[in-house]
Each structure stands twice: as C-alpha cells, then as structure tokens.
Write an enzyme that holds these catalytic residues in place. Structure first.
Site, short mmCIF file in Angstrom:
data_model
loop_
_atom_site.label_atom_id
_atom_site.label_comp_id
_atom_site.label_asym_id
_atom_site.label_seq_id
_atom_site.Cartn_x
_atom_site.Cartn_y
_atom_site.Cartn_z
N ASN A 1 0.86 -1.19 0.00
CA ASN A 1 0.00 0.00 0.00
C ASN A 1 0.89 1.24 0.00
OD1 ASN A 1 -1.42 2.29 1.13
ND2 ASN A 1 -3.11 0.90 1.56
N ASP B 1 -0.08 4.54 0.02
CA ASP B 1 -0.74 5.79 0.44
C ASP B 1 0.20 6.75 1.16
OD1 ASP B 1 -3.10 4.73 -0.53
OD2 ASP B 1 -3.93 4.25 1.44
N HIS B 2 1.06 6.18 2.03
CA HIS B 2 1.81 7.10 2.89
C HIS B 2 3.03 7.72 2.21
CE1 HIS B 2 -1.08 6.63 5.86
NE2 HIS B 2 -0.90 5.33 5.95
N ARG C 1 3.67 18.78 2.05
CA ARG C 1 4.20 20.03 1.50
C ARG C 1 3.55 20.43 0.18
NH1 ARG C 1 9.24 22.05 3.21
NH2 ARG C 1 9.21 21.89 5.47
N HIS D 1 -5.57 3.91 -1.70
CA HIS D 1 -6.92 4.27 -1.25
C HIS D 1 -7.18 5.70 -1.69
CE1 HIS D 1 -9.76 4.52 2.55
NE2 HIS D 1 -10.36 4.86 1.43
N ARG E 1 -9.25 8.51 -1.04
CA ARG E 1 -10.21 8.95 -0.02
C ARG E 1 -11.01 10.14 -0.51
NH1 ARG E 1 -10.24 7.97 5.46
NH2 ARG E 1 -8.93 6.24 6.08
N ARG F 1 -6.70 13.07 1.11
CA ARG F 1 -5.61 13.46 2.02
C ARG F 1 -4.26 12.92 1.57
NH1 ARG F 1 -7.14 9.98 7.36
NH2 ARG F 1 -9.10 11.06 7.07
N HIS F 2 -4.26 11.85 0.77
CA HIS F 2 -2.96 11.37 0.27
C HIS F 2 -3.01 11.13 -1.25
CE1 HIS F 2 -5.01 7.65 1.38
NE2 HIS F 2 -4.64 7.69 2.66
N GLU G 1 -8.52 0.75 -3.30
CA GLU G 1 -9.29 0.69 -2.05
C GLU G 1 -10.24 1.89 -2.04
OE1 GLU G 1 -6.61 -0.07 1.31
OE2 GLU G 1 -8.05 1.10 2.47
N THR H 1 -6.86 6.37 10.16
CA THR H 1 -6.77 5.30 9.17
C THR H 1 -8.07 4.50 9.27
OG1 THR H 1 -5.48 3.38 8.43
CG2 THR H 1 -5.54 3.78 10.79
N THR H 2 -8.29 3.57 8.33
CA THR H 2 -9.52 2.77 8.36
C THR H 2 -9.61 2.07 9.72
OG1 THR H 2 -9.09 2.38 6.03
CG2 THR H 2 -10.83 1.08 7.04
N GLU I 1 -11.25 -9.18 2.57
CA GLU I 1 -9.96 -8.89 3.20
C GLU I 1 -10.24 -8.85 4.69
OE1 GLU I 1 -7.43 -5.75 1.66
OE2 GLU I 1 -6.66 -5.39 3.68
N HIS J 1 -3.88 -4.76 7.43
CA HIS J 1 -4.02 -3.62 8.35
C HIS J 1 -3.19 -3.83 9.61
CE1 HIS J 1 -5.43 0.05 10.07
NE2 HIS J 1 -6.08 0.30 8.96
N GLY J 2 -2.26 -2.91 9.81
CA GLY J 2 -1.45 -2.91 11.02
C GLY J 2 -0.34 -3.97 11.03
N GLY K 1 1.14 -1.49 4.29
CA GLY K 1 1.57 -0.17 3.85
C GLY K 1 2.47 0.55 4.82
N1 PXP Z 1 -6.00 -3.01 4.14
C1 PXP Z 1 -6.92 -2.02 4.24
C2 PXP Z 1 -8.33 -2.33 3.85
C3 PXP Z 1 -6.56 -0.73 4.67
O1 PXP Z 1 -7.49 0.23 4.78
C4 PXP Z 1 -5.21 -0.47 4.96
C5 PXP Z 1 -4.79 0.92 5.37
O2 PXP Z 1 -4.91 1.77 4.31
C6 PXP Z 1 -4.29 -1.52 4.84
C7 PXP Z 1 -4.71 -2.79 4.45
C8 PXP Z 1 -2.84 -1.33 5.14
O3 PXP Z 1 -2.69 -1.03 6.48
P1 PXP Z 1 -1.27 -0.58 7.05
O4 PXP Z 1 -0.95 0.72 6.38
O5 PXP Z 1 -1.50 -0.48 8.51
O6 PXP Z 1 -0.30 -1.65 6.66
#
Ligand code: PXP
Length: 241
Positions: free
Chosen positions: A7, A9-10, A18, A43, A45, A49-50, A70, A100-101, A151, A190-191, A212
């Site tokens: 992922n 996004d970050h 910036r 994702h 959004r 935001r990203h 996503e 975050t989600t 998922e 996630h996480g 991510g």
């Molecule tokens: N899966 C889903 C559905 C998510 O919303 C996210 C966060 O965007 C992730 C996976 C990845 O999570 P993490 O950034 O904590 O690895």
C-alpha cells in the site's frame, strides 16, 4: 504462502505534507514492484488526504503487477473506481475523522448498497473484495453480496498483546476457514509489520497481504528495496536476515 501487496498511500501522505511533486508514489510503486511486491494498493479517499485523482490515472498506466483500488461506497468515488479499470477493488468503510480505516464494513447493514457496487465493479473485470472484521456473521453476509474476496481486518491482532494476541490470531484462522468454506477467497491486512506478519502469513487460505505503513516507514531508513524485499521474504515464510 501469501503474496505481498504494498500500500503506497503514505508516500503520498509525505508529498501532500508540503503539496510538492515529490516523493512520487507512482515512482515508489515501481521501485516496490522491482523489490518484490506483486501488487500495488492505494486508497482514494473522499478528502484526498494522500492519493490524488491524477495518481490513479498514472498508477493505472505504470503498474505492471496488480493494481488494487481501495474505496468507500461514496458515489463519486465509486464512479471514479468504475472508470479506473483496476484489476482489483477493496471496499472499506470511511470516516472523515479517522486517522486510518478503523474497522471492517458492517456488511449486514450495508448489503443493499454493497451488492450493486460489487456487481458494477465486477462487470468491469475487477476482482472485488470487502474489508471485514473476522466475524462469522459478517462473512455470511459477504457471501450474499456476490463479492469474490474478503480482506480480513488484522488490526485487532496487530494491536493485541500476550494471550489476547493468540486469541485474535485464532479468530483470524477461524474466519479464514469459514470464508473459504463459504466460497470466498481470502486476503488480509491492516497494522501488519515486520514483527507480527509471520504468524498471519502461515494462516490457511490467505492469498494476499496488504501492508503499507510499516513498509513505507522502514523505507525512510533502509530504502524501498530493502523494506519491500524483507517484507516479501517474511510473507513467503523466510527470515528478515
Ligand atoms: N487493508 C486495508 C483495507 C486498509 O485500509 C489499509 C490501510 O490503508 C491496509 C490494508 C494497510 O494497512 P497498514 O498501512 O496499517 O499496513
């Protein structure tokens, strides 16, 4: 063993801090593919935001592996997603105030809104996944929406400590088996990070892990090649080194 989807996004979060043109999440995604990612997730959004709309188009053109979009059920986002022709979609709940989600979809409550969106995205050729907690009632409802994948939300497992962590892992295992028996294919995410991913990677039926934040954060120190390569190895059951 599951395949690693990264992922991105970050990387875009850092750019948007910036409002510069760098770091470019698309270039980072291509580096992640070279380092062993077999899919790229983003994702879009509602609050942008990203990831931005232009990133979606650029990712579609550039990503050579599998692009996973996503998204929430917001009508504007659904229309963009349907036009994007991604290889895969993951529908998530979205709340503007969240960092975050936060949790899985309430598929039972949302099934009337979910089913037509699942059908629309699948007609465009995408695999459709629902982000759900490891909850047997939610999984039964997910089967009825026509989605091909779920998922499973690994966030509670990731945050838990000690015996609670063992319990959360068992819940994920039970949910994965139930989803598979119900005819659903299973991804998780996630996480997840370098410390907690290995037991999840060993669970039955898991095809893809979406990771991510931990990878992007590590890449600040080690570079994308090491950060993605190490996580890909852990997903395959190898050692971090
Ligand atoms: N899966 C889903 C559905 C998510 O919303 C996210 C966060 O965007 C992730 C996976 C990845 O999570 P993490 O950034 O904590 O690895």
């Amino acid at each position: 063993m599951p395949r690693l989807h990264v992922n991105i996004d970050h990387v875009a979060t850092l750019r948007q801090a910036r409002k510069e043109a760098f770091p470019d999440p698309v270039a980072w995604a291509l580096a992640a593919e070279k380092a062993g990612a077999v899919g790229i997730t983003f994702h879009l959004r509602k609050d942008r935001r990203h990831i931005q709309d232009a990133d979606v188009k650029a990712l579609k053109q550039a990503v050579a592996t599998k692009l996973n979009f996503e998204m929430s059920l917001d009508p504007e986002i659904v229309a963009i997603a349907a036009r994007a022709r991604a290889e895969a979609y993951c529908i998530v709940p979205e709340n503007r105030a969240e960092v975050t989600t936060e949790g899985g979809l309430d598929v039972r409550r949302e099934s009337r809104r979910l089913s037509p969106v699942v059908a629309r995205l699948a007609r465009g050729g995408g695999e459709v996944s629902l982000f759900v907690d490891p909850d047997l009632e939610q999984l039964a409802a997910a089967v009825d929406t026509g989605a091909e994948f779920v998922e499973l939300h690994t966030g509670r497992y990731a945050r838990a400590k000690g015996r609670a962590k063992v319990r959360e892992l068992a819940r994920l295992e039970q949910a994965s088996i139930a989803a598979h028996e119900g005819g659903l294919r299973v991804n998780m995410g996630h996480g997840l990070d370098y410390e907690n991913v290995a037991p999840v990677a060993r669970l039955p039926h898991v095809e893809e892990l979406n990771i991510g934040f931990a990878i992007v954060a590590r890449s600040v120190f080690t570079g994308v090649h090491e950060a993605v390569g190490t996580m890909a190895r852990l997903c395959r059951g190898g050692k971090a080194r």
